[in-house]
Design a protein around this motif. Structure first.
Motif, short mmCIF file in Angstrom:
data_model
loop_
_atom_site.label_atom_id
_atom_site.label_comp_id
_atom_site.label_asym_id
_atom_site.label_seq_id
_atom_site.Cartn_x
_atom_site.Cartn_y
_atom_site.Cartn_z
N PRO A 1 -1.88 -0.58 0.44
CA PRO A 1 -1.39 -1.70 -0.38
C PRO A 1 -0.05 -2.20 0.15
O PRO A 1 1.00 -1.62 -0.13
N TRP A 2 -0.12 -3.27 0.96
CA TRP A 2 1.10 -3.83 1.52
C TRP A 2 1.77 -4.75 0.52
O TRP A 2 1.12 -5.32 -0.35
N PRO B 1 -4.38 -17.10 7.18
CA PRO B 1 -3.84 -16.61 5.90
C PRO B 1 -3.89 -15.10 5.71
O PRO B 1 -3.16 -14.57 4.87
N LEU B 2 -4.71 -14.38 6.47
CA LEU B 2 -4.74 -12.92 6.33
C LEU B 2 -3.53 -12.26 7.00
O LEU B 2 -3.17 -11.13 6.68
N THR B 3 -2.96 -12.95 7.98
CA THR B 3 -1.88 -12.34 8.77
C THR B 3 -0.61 -12.28 7.93
O THR B 3 -0.14 -13.29 7.40
N LEU B 4 -0.07 -11.07 7.84
CA LEU B 4 0.99 -10.81 6.86
C LEU B 4 2.27 -10.31 7.54
O LEU B 4 2.22 -9.58 8.52
N ILE B 5 3.41 -10.74 6.97
CA ILE B 5 4.65 -10.03 7.24
C ILE B 5 4.86 -9.09 6.06
O ILE B 5 4.93 -9.54 4.92
N ALA B 6 4.89 -7.79 6.34
CA ALA B 6 5.05 -6.83 5.25
C ALA B 6 6.49 -6.36 5.20
O ALA B 6 7.12 -6.10 6.23
N VAL B 7 7.02 -6.26 3.98
CA VAL B 7 8.36 -5.69 3.78
C VAL B 7 8.26 -4.44 2.90
O VAL B 7 9.26 -3.77 2.67
N GLY B 8 7.05 -4.17 2.41
CA GLY B 8 6.90 -2.99 1.57
C GLY B 8 5.48 -2.49 1.55
O GLY B 8 4.57 -3.11 2.10
N TYR C 1 2.92 0.30 -1.18
CA TYR C 1 2.86 1.12 -2.38
C TYR C 1 3.97 0.73 -3.38
O TYR C 1 4.60 1.57 -3.98
N GLY C 2 4.23 -0.58 -3.46
CA GLY C 2 5.16 -1.06 -4.48
C GLY C 2 6.64 -0.91 -4.17
O GLY C 2 7.48 -1.27 -5.00
N GLU C 3 6.97 -0.38 -2.99
CA GLU C 3 8.39 -0.21 -2.65
C GLU C 3 8.65 -0.72 -1.24
O GLU C 3 7.71 -0.98 -0.49
N THR C 4 9.94 -0.86 -0.89
CA THR C 4 10.27 -1.30 0.47
C THR C 4 9.66 -0.33 1.49
O THR C 4 9.40 0.83 1.18
N LEU C 5 9.45 -0.82 2.71
CA LEU C 5 8.78 -0.02 3.75
C LEU C 5 9.59 1.23 4.08
O LEU C 5 10.80 1.17 4.24
N PRO C 6 8.92 2.36 4.24
CA PRO C 6 9.60 3.53 4.80
C PRO C 6 9.93 3.28 6.28
O PRO C 6 9.27 2.46 6.93
N VAL C 7 10.93 3.98 6.78
CA VAL C 7 11.27 3.92 8.21
C VAL C 7 10.02 4.20 9.05
O VAL C 7 9.74 3.53 10.04
N GLN C 8 9.24 5.18 8.60
CA GLN C 8 8.06 5.63 9.34
C GLN C 8 7.03 4.52 9.54
O GLN C 8 6.20 4.58 10.44
N ASN C 9 7.04 3.53 8.67
CA ASN C 9 6.02 2.49 8.73
C ASN C 9 6.57 1.14 9.18
O ASN C 9 5.90 0.13 9.02
N GLY C 10 7.81 1.12 9.70
CA GLY C 10 8.30 -0.11 10.31
C GLY C 10 9.31 -0.89 9.50
O GLY C 10 9.34 -2.13 9.59
N ALA C 11 10.14 -0.21 8.70
CA ALA C 11 11.19 -0.89 7.94
C ALA C 11 12.10 -1.64 8.91
O ALA C 11 12.27 -1.21 10.05
N PRO C 12 12.70 -2.74 8.49
CA PRO C 12 12.54 -3.38 7.18
C PRO C 12 11.41 -4.41 7.14
O PRO C 12 11.02 -4.80 6.06
N LEU C 13 10.91 -4.83 8.30
CA LEU C 13 9.76 -5.74 8.23
C LEU C 13 8.87 -5.59 9.45
O LEU C 13 9.33 -5.29 10.54
N ARG C 14 7.58 -5.79 9.22
CA ARG C 14 6.59 -5.57 10.26
C ARG C 14 5.46 -6.57 10.10
O ARG C 14 5.35 -7.27 9.09
N LEU C 15 4.63 -6.60 11.13
CA LEU C 15 3.45 -7.44 11.11
C LEU C 15 2.25 -6.63 10.60
O LEU C 15 2.20 -5.42 10.82
N VAL C 16 1.33 -7.28 9.91
CA VAL C 16 0.06 -6.64 9.55
C VAL C 16 -1.08 -7.60 9.85
O VAL C 16 -1.15 -8.68 9.27
#
Ligand code: HEM
Lengths: 206, 304
Positions: B134-135, B191-198, B200-215
């Motif tokens: 859940p991005w 429209p499916l291409t996303l910039i994710a900033v979080g 599971y309801g919270e900001t991205l962990p370092v492990q998953n590409g904080a502070p922003l990543r492509l999905v």
């Protein structure tokens, strides 16, 4: 010494069972099982190959008595590795497995290595030595050097980008194989590189 | 002491002794990666939920602990083992290339106009494992439009931060740093291409590409570049990291495709993380209806 080595050899398997029952094999348990069993097969193969050099270095003949058990443990973990692959990884889908063996060089090499380990494990008993005769048994068991190379090539071929871990095992293997270079050949090689053939006498003088 | 008792005692001593020696040398691999929080994550409010799959999300600890993030090391779990120096804030982004409003932006500038959405997407790694995540983020298209790409902008290229102080895996040239990825303009604008900033309801962990990543959910995971510091509009096909390293194994498109094998393993099936069983992989990772038309008439075995 032998019971100790026997117990130690069971440790990796016990730990894998322990982690499986406690659900601590990580996010991808099947991958953990494949990696751990493969690595232990390789480590035990290298340990097996280390016994002769250890005897030469330490002068203690006992090392050789451990060699058979270590070799059998190597085969044991290779069997586990293959079982995890066939059953848990490929879920016994024959067509996918055949395709893997034919199309993927690292699987082909792994399978070849396993096939070479099998006759060595099968002839590791005293009766087999007697039956084959010491000389032929020895010749057959030289296959273990090829098994070592096969296992490392299998590993080198499967990593995605970071070659450092398999290269580390390759260095250890090459070090162990260097001990097997016959002394006569070694002397001749040394002679070529210094431009003359040394005699044993000269070597001890310098 | 009789002989049998002696052997039993020695065996027990041997077992415990070797067990501790082995674990000391880390010979049993690492234990389960539990999710380590490397900086305080903040809760995020998502205004709506769109394009979500009807599958239950991967366990959050697995999604955080089991990541490929070579900037921290080549093992899964290295990001949380070696990520404590990483600072996701403050953060800056450079936008340049074929666009009318290039510049240096703070993360706040970038994020401010965009309402956040939650999207539950499938993620398929080229290594054949998969997750459902859940991005929280917003469409990349909305971001790109703000910089007014020119008609010469045929591709968008992305770069991850390069800073070996913060990302110690970069001290070794396992791949050529910085990590680079790219999309064709129509893929980026989808429209499916996303910039994710979080997630599971919270900001991205370092492990998953904080502070922003492509999905990009219909492509193999390595396309979804993490910790982005640069977005570049270009006329030419951009250089992308894995393609540069092994062009016969990783293509520019990298669309999930069960019919086209990776040379060293089959892509026909995948194993959802956290489980023991495999399932069939779907074309375009199950998003064929939305994206297959982008590749109409292309030979997907050639443009893999
Ligand atoms: C039929 C025989 C074999 C098959 C089908 C097989 C299959 C595999 C597979 C699927 C992997 C994991 C690849 C990946 O994660 O991408 C693997 C890894 C490995 N295998 Fe095998 N293998 C075989 C025989 C062997 C043998 C005989 C040895 C050693 C004596 C061995 C040692 C290893 C090692 C060291 C790894 C790497 C573990 C790691 O990455 O940490 N394999 N093998």
């Amino acid at each position: 010494m032998k019971p100790l080595v026997f117990a130690a050899g069971m440790m990796p398997l016990s730990l894998l069972f322990w982690r499986a029952f406690n659900d601590t094999l990580g996010a991808n348990p099947v991958e953990s099982l494949i990696h751990e069993t493969g690595l232990w097969a390789l480590r035990l193969l290298l340990l097996t190959l280390a016994m002769t050099p250890l005897r030469r270095i330490t002068g203690w003949p006992g090392w050789i008595r451990l060699r058979r058990m270590l070799g059998l443990y190597c085969f044991f973990y290779a069997v586990l590795h293959l079982t995890v692959y066939l059953w848990l990884d490929q879920e016994l889908r024959l067509s996918a497995i055949i395709e893997d063996v034919i199309k993927r060089p690292y699987i082909t090499v792994g399978a070849a290595t396993f096939l070479m380990l099998t006759p060595l494990a099968a002839t590791s008993f005293n009766r087999a030595i007697r039956w084959l005769g010491g000389k032929r048994w020895k010749q057959l068991h030289r296959l273990v050097y090829l098994c070592g190379l096969g296992a490392v090539i299998h590993y080198l071929w499967l990593v995605k980008a970071d070659l450092a871990p398999p290269l580390m095992y390759l260095m250890i293997l090459l070090g162990l194989l260097a001990f097997r270079i016959p002394p006569s050949l070694l002397r001749r090689l040394r002679g070529y590189s210094t431009g003359k053939l040394e005699t044993k006498h000269e070597r001890y003088q310098t | 002491m009789n002989r049998r008792r002696f052997i039993a005692g020695m065996t027990a001593a041997g077992l415990t002794g070797t067990a501790s020696a082995f674990s000391f040398f880390g010979l049993f691999g690492d234990d389960e990666p539990t999710a380590v929080e490397l900086y305080p994550r903040r809760p995020l409010k998502a205004s709506r939920r769109a394009f979500s799959v009807d599958e239950s999300p991967t366990d959050e600890a697995d999604a955080i602990g089991y990541t490929n993030f070579y900037e921290f090391g080549t093992e899964k779990g290295d990001a949380q083992r070696y990520g404590e120096r990483f600072k996701p804030e403050p953060w800056r982004l450079t936008i340049d290339g074929e666009c009318e409003r290039p510049g240096d932006y703070t993360l706040e500038d970038i994020l401010k106009p965009h309402p956040l959405e939650e999207r539950i997407y499938r993620l398929r790694c080229v290594e054949t494992w998969s997750m459902v995540i859940p991005w929280v983020g917003f469409p990349l298209a909305d971001l790109l439009k703000r910089f007014a790409p020119t008609s010469r902008a045929k591709y968008v290229a992305f770069e991850t931060l390069y800073d070996p102080e913060q990302m110690p895996g970069q001290r070794r040239a396992v791949v050529e740093w910085p990590y680079r990825e790219g999309l064709r303009m129509d893929e980026a604008m989808h429209p499916l291409t996303l910039i994710a900033v979080g997630m599971y309801g919270e900001t991205l962990p370092v492990q998953n590409g904080a502070p922003l990543r492509l999905v990009v959910p219909w492509k193999y995971g390595f396309k979804s570049i993490k910790s982005i510091v640069r977005i570049h509009f270009s006329e030419k096909l951009p250089v992308t990291t894995w393609n540069q390293l092994q062009p016969d194994e990783y293509g520019f498109y990298a669309n999930v495709n069960p019919a086209v094998d990776h040379p060293r393993w089959s892509q026909a099936r995948e194993r959802p993380v956290g489980g023991w069983r495999r399932r069939d992989t779907l074309p375009f990772n199950g998003y064929a209806e939305e994206v297959a038309h982008l590749y109409h008439g292309m030979d997907l075995a050639k443009y893999f």
